[in-house]
Each structure stands twice: as structure tokens, then as C-alpha cells.
Design an enzyme around this catalytic site. Sequence first.
Site, PDB file in Angstrom:
ATOM      1  CD1 TRP A  69      46.865  39.345  33.669  1.00  0.00           C
ATOM      2  CD2 TRP A  69      44.677  40.188  33.900  1.00  0.00           C
ATOM      3  NE1 TRP A  69      46.074  38.386  33.904  1.00  0.00           N
ATOM      4  CE2 TRP A  69      44.597  38.835  34.056  1.00  0.00           C
ATOM      5  CE3 TRP A  69      43.326  40.729  33.815  1.00  0.00           C
ATOM      6  CZ2 TRP A  69      43.351  38.028  34.167  1.00  0.00           C
ATOM      7  CZ3 TRP A  69      42.183  40.159  33.943  1.00  0.00           C
ATOM      8  CH2 TRP A  69      42.267  39.014  34.131  1.00  0.00           C
ATOM      9  CD  GLU A 112      37.607  31.705  36.307  1.00  0.00           C
ATOM     10  OE1 GLU A 112      37.662  32.272  37.510  1.00  0.00           O
ATOM     11  OE2 GLU A 112      38.237  30.945  35.671  1.00  0.00           O
ATOM     12  CB  THR A 206      40.225  26.217  35.433  1.00  0.00           C
ATOM     13  OG1 THR A 206      39.611  25.450  36.684  1.00  0.00           O
ATOM     14  CG2 THR A 206      39.772  27.449  35.389  1.00  0.00           C
TER      15      THR A 206
END
Length: 378
Positions: A69, A112, A206
Site C-alpha cells: 500500500w 514516525e 508501536t
Amino acid sequence: MISQKSAQAVAKQVAAAERPPTVKAQGPIIMNGQVLHSISQERLELVQTLGPYMESQVLPLLRDPTKSWQPSDFLPESSDPDFLDKVRELRTRTQQLPDDYLVVFVGDMITEEALPTYMAMLNTLDGVRDETGAAPTPWGRWTREWTAEENRHGDLMNKYMYLTGRVNMHAIEVTIQNLIGSGMDPKTENNPYLGFVYTSFQERATKISHGNTARHALEYGDEVLAKICGSIASDEGRHEQAYQRIMDAVYEKDPNGATLAFADMMRKQIVMPAHLMDDGEHHGKTGRNLFADFSSVAEKTGTYTAMDYADIMEHLNKRWRVAERSDLTGEACEAADYLVKMPDRIRKLAERSNARKQKNKGQTSPFAWVFDRPVELV
């Protein structure tokens, strides 16, 4: 015509070039009060034997970029004639997200976005670093391709938040730049044993956090955001498996060293990658630490809690069979005893801490990320 002797000499040179170079242990040394390069020569050489294992058991967990993706799969297509209508739909949908959710999501997003720091951290580890920046070794390939997969996460989260109009992007961008500039200090001592214990723990943490933001997004009626967070959590799950497989192999070859490393990292405590985050204004306004307040909101919303920390430790104990190992000696036996007892100790401490926090129930703090709107910490 080349002689047989010359041919043999050339063959030896080719064979030598194909063998991974022998890396010498550099330490340990002390710098700024910290131990660096703490891995022994024997254990460094053990790590270097794991190349074939990386090829067969770890690298296959990576995904082909053409089949993965990409952020654009979840966002309004900017070339479509109805792009602005789709953005309005997104903004209507995200109006139901409360500020505490936005603070946690943004904190995760900032974490991130500090990806350059994490790649740099992996490349501090002796014996496994990417020596050239494009080394064809399994370790070099893993670090670069793991980074490439992770890079999609911050990209997508950032673009989605920008389109919502609900958050202060300038304040967020300042926080990201400050965090990357500050780096991180996981206290892994350039030691791959310690480094891969850290990543084994951190990737699971995470995954849990993104999984919970997915669940909460669904509860607030944003199915697209739920899919985004769920897709990121799925990636983190694969990455968790990769790092834990590396430690599986270390445990197989050196159970004493692996157990001592695991215990060492848990005694130091696993610091979160964004523990040095700073927006340049939070402390001045509140007198408190931004990361601590973000963590409080994450705890309050059930996104990532001290109980999760204990559960991760218990999971790793079970995966690496710490309680049942019969191949440990000396200090490693004591370390194993410590590791087995720690999850319940952490849970008891968390219960006491939660009881104390109730005295401050309703305490709030403004967050620049949400235009200084007050958000409950407890």
C-alpha cells in the site's frame, strides 16, 4: 595464457572479496558517561554468522514496493475533478475526533516522522551497520528496506492530518524538526544484542499504539482513518516479527548473552523513540515536559499504557522461553529470574501510580498541536 598458479591466486582473491570482512570489537569505551561498543569479539563474530539466517528468515518479511500500500491509496486523488468535494467529506468525517485523540495521533505521527534518527540508530550497531550506504549485505538491505517501508507511515499520517484542518501543522513541523535534530538515546551501546532487544520491544509497542488508534477512530466514525492506522499496525507487526526472529537466532546460539542483554535493556527501561520531542513552547507555557504530557494522554485514552509495557515484556519472556530455559549459567540465571518477575512488578507499580493520579483527575494541559486547546492528562 594465464598460468595455473596465477589462476589459483586470482581465485583466492575473488573468494576473499566475497567473504564478509572480519570486524574487530572496538571497546568497550566510556564516552560522556556512557558505555560504547560493549559487545565482545566472540559475540560480534557470532552476529556476523547470521547473514544466511537473515536471508532466509528475516528479509522475506519485507514487501515488494509495487505490491505494498502507498499513502495515496487512502487519500483523495488530487487530480480528480471532485477532489475538493472529497476533502470536504474528509473534514466533515474528522470533526468527530476529540482533541485527546488528535494529540495521541499527532504524537504517534511525529514519532514516525523522525525516521532518519532510527535508521541512524541501527547504523550505530557494531557488525551490522550499512558500511557504505548501499552495502549489499543482508544487514544493509534490511536497514534500508525497513526504513523505506516505515517511511510511508509518517507520510500518510501527516497528509491526512493536514487535510483535516484540525491541527496546527506549523507547531507539529517544528516538533518534528526538533526531534530529528535531538536524536534519541536508547542506551544500546553500539551493541547489536542490546539494539535488537530494543527494536523487538519497540516495534510491538508501536503496533499496539497504532492498533488502538485504529480502534478508536472506528468508534469516532472515521473508517478511513481506522484503515490507515490498522495498515500501519500491520506493518509494525511484521517488523516486530523480524527483530524478534533475529533475537531468536541469538538465543539459539548464545542463550546466556541474549538473556543478559534482555535484562540489561529492561533494567535501563525501554525509552520511547520520541522521548526528546520538543515543540519549543510547551515547557515555557506549562512548566512540564511535552513527551511526558503526550504520554499521559496516551495512557488516559488507553492507547499505550504501563500495562501494555508489562504485557510486552511478558510476551518476550514467553517467546524466548526465559522461565523454562535449562541452558543458562551464572549471571544469566539471575537475569532470567529478574525478567520473569518484572511484568507483575510493573503492573503493581502501575496500579499504585494510577491510584495516585486520581488525586489530579481532570488536570488539563494546552497543546500547541491542537491550537493550545486544553486536553485532559488524567
